[in-house]
Write a protein that holds these residues in place. Structure first.
Motif, mmCIF file in Angstrom:
data_model
loop_
_atom_site.group_PDB
_atom_site.id
_atom_site.type_symbol
_atom_site.label_atom_id
_atom_site.label_comp_id
_atom_site.label_asym_id
_atom_site.label_seq_id
_atom_site.Cartn_x
_atom_site.Cartn_y
_atom_site.Cartn_z
ATOM 1 N N ARG A 5 4.628 3.308 4.739
ATOM 2 C CA ARG A 5 4.735 4.785 4.191
ATOM 3 C C ARG A 5 5.233 4.662 2.856
ATOM 4 O O ARG A 5 6.165 3.900 2.773
ATOM 5 N N PRO A 6 4.635 5.410 1.909
ATOM 6 C CA PRO A 6 3.473 6.284 1.955
ATOM 7 C C PRO A 6 2.168 5.363 1.963
ATOM 8 O O PRO A 6 2.225 4.168 1.228
ATOM 9 N N GLN A 7 1.277 5.406 2.662
ATOM 10 C CA GLN A 7 0.023 4.572 2.518
ATOM 11 C C GLN A 7 -1.338 5.322 3.089
ATOM 12 O O GLN A 7 -1.411 6.286 3.706
ATOM 13 N N ASN B 231 -3.640 7.830 7.219
ATOM 14 C CA ASN B 231 -2.213 7.902 6.417
ATOM 15 C C ASN B 231 -1.244 7.046 7.014
ATOM 16 O O ASN B 231 -0.936 7.468 8.423
ATOM 17 N N ASP B 232 -0.368 6.303 6.490
ATOM 18 C CA ASP B 232 0.711 5.580 6.946
ATOM 19 C C ASP B 232 0.654 5.042 8.128
ATOM 20 O O ASP B 232 1.287 5.119 9.397
ATOM 21 N N SER C 218 5.775 0.877 1.800
ATOM 22 C CA SER C 218 4.540 0.405 1.128
ATOM 23 C C SER C 218 4.878 -0.246 -0.172
ATOM 24 O O SER C 218 5.887 -0.005 -0.867
ATOM 25 N N GLN D 41 6.987 6.639 12.746
ATOM 26 C CA GLN D 41 7.173 6.818 11.060
ATOM 27 C C GLN D 41 8.569 6.380 10.573
ATOM 28 O O GLN D 41 8.681 5.917 9.513
#
Length: 326
Positions: free
Chosen positions: A109-111, A104-105, A27, A21
């Motif tokens: 990110r954030p996604q 998620n992500d 994003s 991450q």
């Protein structure tokens, strides 16, 4: 040599244990928009029609017709690395299982990435119909969280407001807002919409106040009278006898919901100034705060003539849902 080997192994382990991450790109994409990844034949047929119809339902409480979510489409073979950085992605594909899942992500990110899979086109269509409300709620929640993170980076010092201090609450409000009124019982903040996420003319407004908590069963029916009384007392128009009221020609829409685990009533509708021509949409949250024996009210309203207002109202929703009751 042994020490170098051990160090390399440790670095590899750290990289594989959640540090991905740290290297994910940011994003891209405006809120209120979803990229749909599916074949062109799906998009041009019943599956695409269902997605456009479901996501394109008109947002309640806006003066002009505006879709709940805007969608665009790309085929899987055109889903390039740049497109994978979109914030909201809906992937519809044939598989050997019927599933609906959220990741998620995944690429940035954030996604938020939502997957729908089924064994054939008929199965995909059925899955989309079954889960459409859940999918839309997932993307809208993603947008609200995104806005709250943005606002937190440029948050007002809300400790300076007498009303928030007396109510013992805090809100994540961006610095664009300025004080119109802060009596200790009633707070009115305004942002002139000349810059920011959604550009335009006019203003976004936040109201905060509380009322004694009485019969919970009558709250929903009393919201319009409540806000009209507040409008008459605190929100004047340009001349005497003018003040903000709920538009009589449009019936507001109220649902029961939750705000930070508290029972609440969300009301969307239109406001107007009595004996004047000013009008626009409002979003009202009446939060049942049993701990403090009160009805905590946070309302946002927008004045933005001649332009779309969905995104302005979503910004107000993000602010209202950021409330922390101490």
């Amino acid at each position: 040599m042994k020490r170098i080997f051990v160090s390399l192994v440790a670095i590899l382990l750290l990289t594989s244990c959640g540090n991905d991450q740290l290297i994910l790109p940011n994003s891209v994409g405006a809120f209120g928009k979803v990229m749909v990844v599916t074949s062109n034949s799906n998009w041009e047929g019943d599956i695409g029609n269902e997605i456009r119809q479901s996501f394109g339902k008109l947002q309640v409480g806006l003066p002009q017709p505006e879709k709940t979510l805007s969608v665009s489409q790309v085929a899987a073979n055109g889903f390039s690395s740049m497109m994978r950085n979109s914030r909201n992605i809906f992937i519809v594909e044939v598989s050997d299982k019927e599933t609906m899942s959220v990741v998620n992500d995944k690429y940035s990110r954030p996604q938020t990435v939502v997957y729908i899979t089924a064994k054939d086109k008929e199965g995909l269509l059925a899955m989309i119909k079954k889960h459409s409300n859940e999918i839309i709620d997932t993307f809208r929640e993603s947008d609200i969280n995104y806005l709250q993170r943005l606002f937190a980076k440029r948050k007002l010092d809300d400790s300076k407001y007498k009303t928030l201090q007396n109510l013992d609450i805090s809100l994540t409000i961006p610095k664009d807002f300025r004080t119109v009124d802060d009596t200790g019982d009633f707070l009115w903040l305004r942002h002139h919409l000349k810059s920011g996420i959604a550009k335009g003319t006019g203003s976004n407004n936040i109201l905060v106040y509380s009322l004694p908590l009485e019969d919970e069963s009558t709250i929903a029916d009393g919201i319009i009278a409540m806000r009209d009384a507040i409008g008459e007392k605190y929100i004047p128009g340009a001349k005497e006898g003018m003040y903000m009221i709920t538009e009589e020609a449009y019936t507001p829409f109220t649902i029961e919901t939750k705000v930070k685990d508290n029972k609440a009533f969300e009301t969307r509708g239109k406001w107007e100034v009595k004996n004047d021509f000013m009008a626009g949409p409002f979003l009202n949250y009446a939060i049942v705060d049993k701990k403090n024996n009160r009805l905590l009210v946070i309302e946002g309203f927008t004045y933005a003539p001649s332009i779309d207002k969905r995104n302005f109202v979503m910004e107000l929703e993000a602010i209202a849902k950021s409330v922390q009751i101490n």
